[in-house]
Design a protein around this motif. Sequence first.
Motif, PDB file in Angstrom:
ATOM      1  N   ALA A  66       0.808  -1.243   0.046  1.00  0.00           N
ATOM      2  CA  ALA A  66      -0.004  -0.082  -0.099  1.00  0.00           C
ATOM      3  C   ALA A  66       0.903   1.197  -0.225  1.00  0.00           C
ATOM      4  O   ALA A  66       2.082   1.113   0.291  1.00  0.00           O
ATOM      5  N   TYR A  67       0.320   2.328  -0.333  1.00  0.00           N
ATOM      6  CA  TYR A  67       0.878   3.864  -0.276  1.00  0.00           C
ATOM      7  C   TYR A  67      -0.266   4.807   0.331  1.00  0.00           C
ATOM      8  O   TYR A  67      -1.430   4.284   0.112  1.00  0.00           O
ATOM      9  N   ARG A  68       0.047   5.875   0.487  1.00  0.00           N
ATOM     10  CA  ARG A  68      -0.834   6.913   1.088  1.00  0.00           C
ATOM     11  C   ARG A  68      -0.977   8.034   0.455  1.00  0.00           C
ATOM     12  O   ARG A  68       0.153   8.631  -0.052  1.00  0.00           O
ATOM     13  N   VAL A  69      -1.990   8.878   0.186  1.00  0.00           N
ATOM     14  CA  VAL A  69      -2.010   9.988  -0.552  1.00  0.00           C
ATOM     15  C   VAL A  69      -2.747  10.914   0.484  1.00  0.00           C
ATOM     16  O   VAL A  69      -3.916  10.469   0.986  1.00  0.00           O
ATOM     17  N   THR A  70      -2.619  11.943   0.684  1.00  0.00           N
ATOM     18  CA  THR A  70      -2.910  12.977   1.669  1.00  0.00           C
ATOM     19  C   THR A  70      -2.939  14.424   0.734  1.00  0.00           C
ATOM     20  O   THR A  70      -2.190  14.738   0.142  1.00  0.00           O
ATOM     21  N   ALA A  71      -4.346  14.960   0.861  1.00  0.00           N
ATOM     22  CA  ALA A  71      -4.263  16.273   0.047  1.00  0.00           C
ATOM     23  C   ALA A  71      -5.040  17.159   1.192  1.00  0.00           C
ATOM     24  O   ALA A  71      -5.990  16.925   1.815  1.00  0.00           O
ATOM     25  N   TYR A  72      -4.575  18.313   1.126  1.00  0.00           N
ATOM     26  CA  TYR A  72      -4.959  19.573   1.926  1.00  0.00           C
ATOM     27  C   TYR A  72      -5.234  20.729   0.973  1.00  0.00           C
ATOM     28  O   TYR A  72      -4.419  21.309   0.275  1.00  0.00           O
ATOM     29  N   LEU A  73      -6.362  21.081   1.057  1.00  0.00           N
ATOM     30  CA  LEU A  73      -6.920  22.454   0.163  1.00  0.00           C
ATOM     31  C   LEU A  73      -7.163  23.308   1.461  1.00  0.00           C
ATOM     32  O   LEU A  73      -8.049  23.124   2.175  1.00  0.00           O
ATOM     33  N   ASP A  74      -6.295  24.449   1.726  1.00  0.00           N
ATOM     34  CA  ASP A  74      -6.506  25.253   2.952  1.00  0.00           C
ATOM     35  C   ASP A  74      -6.480  26.586   2.330  1.00  0.00           C
ATOM     36  O   ASP A  74      -5.238  27.256   2.227  1.00  0.00           O
ATOM     37  N   GLY A  75      -7.534  27.375   2.120  1.00  0.00           N
ATOM     38  CA  GLY A  75      -7.663  28.645   1.712  1.00  0.00           C
ATOM     39  C   GLY A  75      -6.758  28.986   0.415  1.00  0.00           C
ATOM     40  O   GLY A  75      -7.363  28.856  -0.847  1.00  0.00           O
ATOM     41  N   GLU A  76      -5.556  29.484   0.371  1.00  0.00           N
ATOM     42  CA  GLU A  76      -4.733  29.943  -0.744  1.00  0.00           C
ATOM     43  C   GLU A  76      -3.968  28.682  -1.356  1.00  0.00           C
ATOM     44  O   GLU A  76      -3.174  29.003  -2.296  1.00  0.00           O
ATOM     45  N   LYS A  77      -3.751  27.500  -0.578  1.00  0.00           N
ATOM     46  CA  LYS A  77      -2.702  26.438  -1.112  1.00  0.00           C
ATOM     47  C   LYS A  77      -3.388  25.324  -1.027  1.00  0.00           C
ATOM     48  O   LYS A  77      -4.172  24.946  -0.237  1.00  0.00           O
ATOM     49  N   CYS A  78      -2.723  24.334  -1.687  1.00  0.00           N
ATOM     50  CA  CYS A  78      -3.028  22.975  -2.043  1.00  0.00           C
ATOM     51  C   CYS A  78      -1.623  22.420  -1.690  1.00  0.00           C
ATOM     52  O   CYS A  78      -0.718  22.601  -2.262  1.00  0.00           O
ATOM     53  N   ARG A  79      -1.954  21.304  -0.649  1.00  0.00           N
ATOM     54  CA  ARG A  79      -0.500  20.386  -0.280  1.00  0.00           C
ATOM     55  C   ARG A  79      -0.822  19.102  -0.639  1.00  0.00           C
ATOM     56  O   ARG A  79      -2.052  18.626  -0.206  1.00  0.00           O
ATOM     57  N   ILE A  80      -0.053  18.254  -0.945  1.00  0.00           N
ATOM     58  CA  ILE A  80      -0.364  17.035  -1.455  1.00  0.00           C
ATOM     59  C   ILE A  80       0.858  16.100  -1.142  1.00  0.00           C
ATOM     60  O   ILE A  80       2.016  16.381  -1.074  1.00  0.00           O
ATOM     61  N   GLU A  81       0.740  15.050  -0.350  1.00  0.00           N
ATOM     62  CA  GLU A  81       1.716  14.305  -0.088  1.00  0.00           C
ATOM     63  C   GLU A  81       1.670  12.766  -0.472  1.00  0.00           C
ATOM     64  O   GLU A  81       0.581  12.275  -0.252  1.00  0.00           O
ATOM     65  N   VAL A  82       2.575  11.989  -0.905  1.00  0.00           N
ATOM     66  CA  VAL A  82       2.397  10.788  -1.259  1.00  0.00           C
ATOM     67  C   VAL A  82       3.529  10.072  -0.620  1.00  0.00           C
ATOM     68  O   VAL A  82       4.744  10.580  -0.718  1.00  0.00           O
ATOM     69  N   ALA A  83       2.979   8.964   0.230  1.00  0.00           N
ATOM     70  CA  ALA A  83       4.241   8.018   1.003  1.00  0.00           C
ATOM     71  C   ALA A  83       4.086   6.704   0.648  1.00  0.00           C
ATOM     72  O   ALA A  83       3.113   6.206   0.874  1.00  0.00           O
ATOM     73  N   ASP A  84       5.020   6.217   0.658  1.00  0.00           N
ATOM     74  CA  ASP A  84       5.294   4.488   0.282  1.00  0.00           C
ATOM     75  C   ASP A  84       6.097   4.000   1.490  1.00  0.00           C
ATOM     76  O   ASP A  84       6.426   4.604   2.211  1.00  0.00           O
ATOM     77  N   SER A  85       6.227   2.718   1.324  1.00  0.00           N
ATOM     78  CA  SER A  85       6.823   2.111   2.462  1.00  0.00           C
ATOM     79  C   SER A  85       8.110   1.086   1.835  1.00  0.00           C
ATOM     80  O   SER A  85       8.311   0.130   2.264  1.00  0.00           O
ATOM     81  N   GLY A  86       8.289   1.574   0.533  1.00  0.00           N
ATOM     82  CA  GLY A  86       9.712   1.058   0.223  1.00  0.00           C
ATOM     83  C   GLY A  86      10.672   1.426   0.654  1.00  0.00           C
ATOM     84  O   GLY A  86      10.915   1.967   1.749  1.00  0.00           O
ATOM     85  N   PRO A  87      11.896   0.975  -0.171  1.00  0.00           N
ATOM     86  CA  PRO A  87      13.240   1.718   0.171  1.00  0.00           C
ATOM     87  C   PRO A  87      13.352   2.988   0.323  1.00  0.00           C
ATOM     88  O   PRO A  87      14.579   3.219   1.022  1.00  0.00           O
ATOM     89  N   GLY A  88      12.839   3.793  -0.203  1.00  0.00           N
ATOM     90  CA  GLY A  88      13.066   5.251   0.045  1.00  0.00           C
ATOM     91  C   GLY A  88      13.901   5.819  -1.205  1.00  0.00           C
ATOM     92  O   GLY A  88      14.427   4.829  -2.001  1.00  0.00           O
ATOM     93  N   PHE A  89      14.239   6.934  -1.185  1.00  0.00           N
ATOM     94  CA  PHE A  89      15.342   7.648  -2.028  1.00  0.00           C
ATOM     95  C   PHE A  89      16.790   7.104  -1.854  1.00  0.00           C
ATOM     96  O   PHE A  89      17.049   6.778  -0.630  1.00  0.00           O
ATOM     97  N   PRO A  90      17.694   6.562  -2.824  1.00  0.00           N
ATOM     98  CA  PRO A  90      18.999   6.329  -2.395  1.00  0.00           C
ATOM     99  C   PRO A  90      19.503   7.542  -1.737  1.00  0.00           C
ATOM    100  O   PRO A  90      19.134   8.645  -1.972  1.00  0.00           O
TER     101      PRO A  90
END
Length: 151
Positions: A66-90
């Motif tokens: 699985a992986y997770r997607v979270t989105a926030y729309l807060d007034g003047e900005k949208c923030r999105i985060e995508v997180a997985d449980s793999g090895p990560g960035f080298p």
Amino acid sequence: MSIWWSLHLRREAASVPLARRLLLGTMESAGVDPDVSYDLSVALTEACANAVEHGGGTAHGASTEAYRVTAYLDGEKCRIEVADSGPGFPSGRARPPFRPARADAEHGRGLCLIQELADHVRFDNEPERGGAVVSFDKVLKWREDAPLMAV
């Protein structure tokens, strides 16, 4: 007004359009300018595709299906985060800017696209759970008839 949602998705290609459609529907309902919505949906698509393709492995015993997607729309900005449980960035590679792929390459453009489409991008590894975290935000523009426009 603020809107946020979080999805826990299976690492399957079919999950990518689901996340994109939910984001586009949320922004359409809120009254976000279609050009901004499109940019964010392409960036989200690339981040999700990377989580599906690279987010597996054995990271601290976490479920790698699985992986997770979270989105926030807060007034003047949208923030999105995508997180997985793999090895990560080298080590040492989780720092923008990334070099674009060769012109004849079939892969390798996703992180560069995210950097171009968003206002602020962060590529990181999750220190406690393991896995990669891609977060990005963009200042929102609103349609004139936007029901949730920032005041």
